[in-house]
Design an enzyme around this catalytic site. Structure first.
Site, mmCIF file in Angstrom:
data_model
loop_
_atom_site.group_PDB
_atom_site.id
_atom_site.type_symbol
_atom_site.label_atom_id
_atom_site.label_comp_id
_atom_site.label_asym_id
_atom_site.label_seq_id
_atom_site.Cartn_x
_atom_site.Cartn_y
_atom_site.Cartn_z
ATOM 1 N N HIS A 14 88.509 127.161 -71.068
ATOM 2 C CA HIS A 14 89.406 127.309 -69.923
ATOM 3 C C HIS A 14 90.447 128.388 -70.212
ATOM 4 C CE1 HIS A 14 92.614 124.062 -71.307
ATOM 5 N NE2 HIS A 14 92.418 124.973 -72.206
ATOM 6 N N CYS A 33 97.620 130.081 -74.227
ATOM 7 C CA CYS A 33 96.614 129.406 -73.391
ATOM 8 C C CYS A 33 96.250 130.245 -72.169
ATOM 9 C CB CYS A 33 97.131 128.042 -72.942
ATOM 10 S SG CYS A 33 97.403 126.932 -74.325
ATOM 11 N N HIS A 39 89.650 130.287 -73.826
ATOM 12 C CA HIS A 39 89.543 129.696 -75.168
ATOM 13 C C HIS A 39 88.914 128.313 -74.987
ATOM 14 C CE1 HIS A 39 93.313 128.048 -73.606
ATOM 15 N NE2 HIS A 39 93.034 126.988 -74.340
ATOM 16 N N HIS A 41 87.839 124.157 -76.248
ATOM 17 C CA HIS A 41 88.248 122.919 -76.913
ATOM 18 C C HIS A 41 87.039 122.011 -77.061
ATOM 19 C CE1 HIS A 41 92.564 123.624 -76.520
ATOM 20 N NE2 HIS A 41 92.361 124.009 -75.279
ATOM 21 N N ASP A 79 80.539 119.399 -69.862
ATOM 22 C CA ASP A 79 80.126 119.881 -71.180
ATOM 23 C C ASP A 79 79.526 121.284 -71.097
ATOM 24 O OD1 ASP A 79 79.743 119.563 -73.992
ATOM 25 O OD2 ASP A 79 77.609 119.260 -73.606
ATOM 26 N N HIS A 80 80.019 122.176 -71.961
ATOM 27 C CA HIS A 80 79.582 123.579 -71.994
ATOM 28 C C HIS A 80 79.825 124.292 -70.668
ATOM 29 C CE1 HIS A 80 77.927 122.279 -75.764
ATOM 30 N NE2 HIS A 80 77.646 123.532 -76.078
ATOM 31 N N GLU A 123 92.689 116.707 -76.219
ATOM 32 C CA GLU A 123 92.337 118.129 -76.130
ATOM 33 C C GLU A 123 92.260 118.708 -77.533
ATOM 34 O OE1 GLU A 123 93.252 121.071 -72.706
ATOM 35 O OE2 GLU A 123 94.968 121.105 -74.052
HETATM 36 NI NI NI Z 1 93.488 125.047 -73.973
#
Ligand code: NI
Length: 135
Positions: A14, A33, A39, A41, A79-80, A123
């Site tokens: 995100h 961010c 980036h 998580h 996911d992904h 997160e």
């Molecule tokens: Ni983040």
């Protein structure tokens, strides 16, 4: 009343920014961010259901059924994925852990109505959001 928690993981990317802010304000508010190319998580979600255990099975909720629901509702959707672009329910939102948790709650509530007690979204190991469906 017995509370039972099931965990599940998903990985996603995100970028935190508000398109209504200019670049300087996005940098100020969201810091790194707001990296333009995003980036990632490795999220961990913990879902707690509540209820009196069924006298015949001893179970509050069938955990394999709960795992199936989490795979269908959460992993298939998140996911992904790119949380800015790929998840219809996140459209128009800044994809913070807070907003992800609210979206997941709303989706799970439709499948677990009355039994969903709380969710916790990790997160990172140090950034954890808890939501119980209020507000
Ligand atoms: Ni983040």
């Amino acid at each position: 009343m017995v509370y039972v928690t099931k965990g599940i993981e998903f990985s996603a990317t995100h970028r935190l920014f508000n398109p209504e802010f200019d670049d300087a304000k996005n940098d100020r508010v969201f810091g790194k961010c707001n990296n333009r190319n995003g980036h990632g998580h490795n999220y961990r979600l913990e879902v707690t259901v509540k209820g009196a255990p069924d006298p015949a099975t001893g179970m509050t909720f069938d955990l394999s059924e709960l795992r199936k629901i989490l795979e269908e509702v959460v992993q298939a959707r998140f996911d992904h994925k790119n949380l800015n672009l790929d998840v219809a329910e996140m459209k128009g939102m800044v994809p913070t852990a807070e907003n992800i948790a609210r979206v997941i709650w709303k989706l799970l509530e439709q499948r677990l109505s009355g039994k969903l007690d709380r969710i916790r979204l990790f997160e990172t190991q140090n950034n954890i959001v808890e939501y119980r469906g209020e507000g």
